[in-house]
Design an enzyme around this catalytic site. Structure first.
Site, PDB file in Angstrom:
ATOM      1  N   LYS A 275       0.703  -1.415   0.012  1.00  0.00           N
ATOM      2  CA  LYS A 275       0.041   0.138  -0.036  1.00  0.00           C
ATOM      3  C   LYS A 275       0.778   1.019   0.006  1.00  0.00           C
ATOM      4  CE  LYS A 275      -4.442  -1.715   1.862  1.00  0.00           C
ATOM      5  NZ  LYS A 275      -5.325  -1.667   2.723  1.00  0.00           N
TER       6      LYS A 275
ATOM      7  N   LYS B  60      -4.616 -10.688  -6.990  1.00  0.00           N
ATOM      8  CA  LYS B  60      -5.820 -10.794  -6.125  1.00  0.00           C
ATOM      9  C   LYS B  60      -6.750  -9.986  -6.437  1.00  0.00           C
ATOM     10  CE  LYS B  60      -5.979  -8.505  -2.366  1.00  0.00           C
ATOM     11  NZ  LYS B  60      -5.378  -7.931  -0.977  1.00  0.00           N
TER      12      LYS B  60
ATOM     13  N   LYS C 273     -10.228  -3.968  -4.605  1.00  0.00           N
ATOM     14  CA  LYS C 273     -11.115  -2.671  -4.815  1.00  0.00           C
ATOM     15  C   LYS C 273     -10.051  -1.882  -5.506  1.00  0.00           C
ATOM     16  CE  LYS C 273     -12.842  -3.224  -0.398  1.00  0.00           C
ATOM     17  NZ  LYS C 273     -12.877  -2.481   1.062  1.00  0.00           N
TER      18      LYS C 273
HETATM   19  P1  TYM Z   1     -10.779  -5.457   3.767  1.00  0.00           P
HETATM   20  O1  TYM Z   1     -11.560  -4.529   4.145  1.00  0.00           O
HETATM   21  O2  TYM Z   1      -9.641  -5.078   2.828  1.00  0.00           O
HETATM   22  O3  TYM Z   1     -11.379  -6.997   3.362  1.00  0.00           O
HETATM   23  C1  TYM Z   1     -12.435  -7.337   4.144  1.00  0.00           C
HETATM   24  C2  TYM Z   1     -12.503  -8.919   4.147  1.00  0.00           C
HETATM   25  O4  TYM Z   1     -12.433  -9.478   2.555  1.00  0.00           O
HETATM   26  C3  TYM Z   1     -11.412 -10.257   2.542  1.00  0.00           C
HETATM   27  N1  TYM Z   1     -11.005 -10.212   1.002  1.00  0.00           N
HETATM   28  C4  TYM Z   1     -11.006 -11.287   0.402  1.00  0.00           C
HETATM   29  N2  TYM Z   1     -11.104 -12.520   0.430  1.00  0.00           N
HETATM   30  C5  TYM Z   1     -10.892 -13.230  -0.559  1.00  0.00           C
HETATM   31  N3  TYM Z   1     -10.611 -12.931  -1.968  1.00  0.00           N
HETATM   32  C6  TYM Z   1     -10.148 -11.520  -2.249  1.00  0.00           C
HETATM   33  N4  TYM Z   1      -9.873 -11.121  -3.362  1.00  0.00           N
HETATM   34  C7  TYM Z   1     -10.537 -10.731  -0.895  1.00  0.00           C
HETATM   35  N5  TYM Z   1     -10.369  -9.425  -0.768  1.00  0.00           N
HETATM   36  C8  TYM Z   1     -10.505  -9.006   0.502  1.00  0.00           C
HETATM   37  C9  TYM Z   1     -10.503  -9.820   3.392  1.00  0.00           C
HETATM   38  O5  TYM Z   1      -9.601 -10.870   3.758  1.00  0.00           O
HETATM   39  C10 TYM Z   1     -11.139  -9.505   4.584  1.00  0.00           C
HETATM   40  O6  TYM Z   1     -11.416 -10.725   5.390  1.00  0.00           O
HETATM   41  N6  TYM Z   1      -7.654  -5.218   7.574  1.00  0.00           N
HETATM   42  C11 TYM Z   1      -8.910  -5.783   7.154  1.00  0.00           C
HETATM   43  C12 TYM Z   1     -10.125  -5.468   8.007  1.00  0.00           C
HETATM   44  C13 TYM Z   1     -10.025  -5.376   9.282  1.00  0.00           C
HETATM   45  C14 TYM Z   1     -10.226  -6.830  10.250  1.00  0.00           C
HETATM   46  C15 TYM Z   1     -10.148  -6.299  11.456  1.00  0.00           C
HETATM   47  C16 TYM Z   1     -10.439  -7.822   9.925  1.00  0.00           C
HETATM   48  C17 TYM Z   1      -9.798  -4.439  10.488  1.00  0.00           C
HETATM   49  N7  TYM Z   1      -9.694  -4.961  11.580  1.00  0.00           N
HETATM   50  C18 TYM Z   1      -9.960  -7.094  12.704  1.00  0.00           C
HETATM   51  C19 TYM Z   1     -10.490  -8.806  10.821  1.00  0.00           C
HETATM   52  C20 TYM Z   1     -10.118  -8.454  12.215  1.00  0.00           C
HETATM   53  C21 TYM Z   1      -9.145  -5.351   5.639  1.00  0.00           C
HETATM   54  O7  TYM Z   1      -8.658  -4.370   5.352  1.00  0.00           O
HETATM   55  O8  TYM Z   1      -9.963  -5.937   5.264  1.00  0.00           O
END
Ligand code: TYM
Length: 344
Positions: free
Chosen positions: A115, A207, A210
């Protein structure tokens, strides 16, 4: 048997359009976990500030992701749905954990490197610290299980390391304050199923994300049937028909990805999909996949459109969820203060 009560926590950032990766890797799993566990699901608005944000967009995206939670089938009466910034204990515990986590640990985080890109000196301190806030999100509820996609694995390992170091560093005070030999559980990542890493439709080695500039790389949860059909038609594939066994997917990342998406949506394993569809040409498989995606996403999309017209309802869910979340977080933070010697 662990002394910690099983509790699920997970979060999703309110940034941009949710896509099929978010759905299969996270949201669908969140819904499933409700059958067996008490769950807390959080729209992590504080995390969305780490890469620079527009306030109006953050507000609308927070409501949109909250609506997606509800539309997918998360029950806010049974479980807790809220946005992170309503519960100040996340940020307070994050500070305490900042003093536990090591620079060296954070320096190894691949998502920060991705990032921040080349201009690392110019990245926000928040982006560097992001995984510590994430650890605090989980630990402020002493949650034991965290359903996430594969890309969050390293962050979850860091959360476990932080919990373990806190338990070690303050072992004496933890015992003196009546918490036995550990205050925090080591949260377990739940990275399961055939679609834990959904890949771009344009490039099976990247991957689905977004931030991908090509809209054809992803299926958004809000895409209508025509858009889904067009994107799947254009999805990259190879010339061979589908294999009938999983071994035949090696070195065929695009085919592997589409089979994984099909399996994830249809609650099957990849083997089961191939047993039924092996030998099919991609044209036929893509039609079946389009139909399946539309069938699964259409009701979610319709409910999200309905909820977009009822922001007061969504806000009320978040307010109530925030209150319930605080009831759990406040005493945990109070105990952490006692353990750390912060006078209260
Ligand atoms: P974020 O918002 O990027 O994504 C949300 C969830 O979607 C999953 N994900 C995917 N799974 C499969 N294939 C993909 N291409 C894909 N893209 C995204 C992510 O693994 C995630 O589960 N850091 C986290 C948010 C967060 C969080 C937490 C999660 C903040 N605090 C505490 C768990 C526990 C994030 O940016 O997810």
């Amino acid at each position: 048997m662990s002394k910690f009560k099983e509790l699920v926590f997970s979060g999703v950032q309110p940034t941009g359009n949710l896509h099929l990766g978010n759905y299969l890797g996270a949201l669908k799993r969140f819904v499933e976990m409700q059958a067996t566990h008490p769950c807390i699901y959080c729209v992590v608005d504080l995390h969305a500030m780490t890469t620079g944000h527009d306030p109006a967009t953050l507000k609308s995206a927070t409501r949109e992701v909250s609506a997606a939670f509800l539309a997918c089938g998360i029950d806010p009466a049974k479980n807790i749905v809220f946005n992170q910034s309503r519960v100040p204990e996340h940020a307070e515990l994050a500070w305490a954990l900042d003093c536990v986590a090591r620079m060296g640990w954070l320096n190894r985080m691949t998502q920060f490197k991705e990032k921040a890109g080349k201009d690392r000196e110019n990245a926000s301190v928040g982006l560097f610290n992001y995984p510590v806030l994430m650890a605090a999100d989980i630990l402020v509820y002493r949650a034991t299980h965290v359903p996430v996609g594969d890309d969050q694995k390293q962050h979850l390992e860091l959360a476990r390391d932080v919990a373990q170091k806190f338990n070690n560093d303050f072992a004496e005070s933890i015992a003196e304050n009546g918490h036995g030999d550990a205050f925090f559980p080591l949260p377990e990542p739940l990275i399961q199923g055939p679609a834990t890493r959904v890949m771009s439709l344009r490039d099976g080695t990247k991957k689905m994300s977004k931030s991908d500039p090509s809209e054809y790389s992803l299926i958004a949860i809000m895409d209508d049937a025509d858009t889904v059909a067009q994107k799947i038609r254009k999805a990259k594939t190879d010339a061979a028909p589908l294999p009938s066994e999983i071994a035949g997917l090696s070195n065929r990342p695009e085919a592997d990805n589409l089979v994984g998406i099909f399996a994830g949506l249809n609650d099957q394993t990849k083997d089961q999909v191939l047993a039924e569809q092996g030998g099919a040409q991609f044209s036929a498989f893509k039609s079946a996949l389009t139909e399946l995606i539309v069938a699964k996403l259409a009701p979610i999309r319709a409910e999200m459109i309905r909820l977009a017209k009822a922001p007061d309802h969504v806000d009320a869910v978040l307010a109530q969820g925030g209150e319930r979340a605080r009831e759990i977080a406040q005493p945990v933070w109070a105990s952490v203060k006692d353990i750390l010697g912060l006078v209260r």
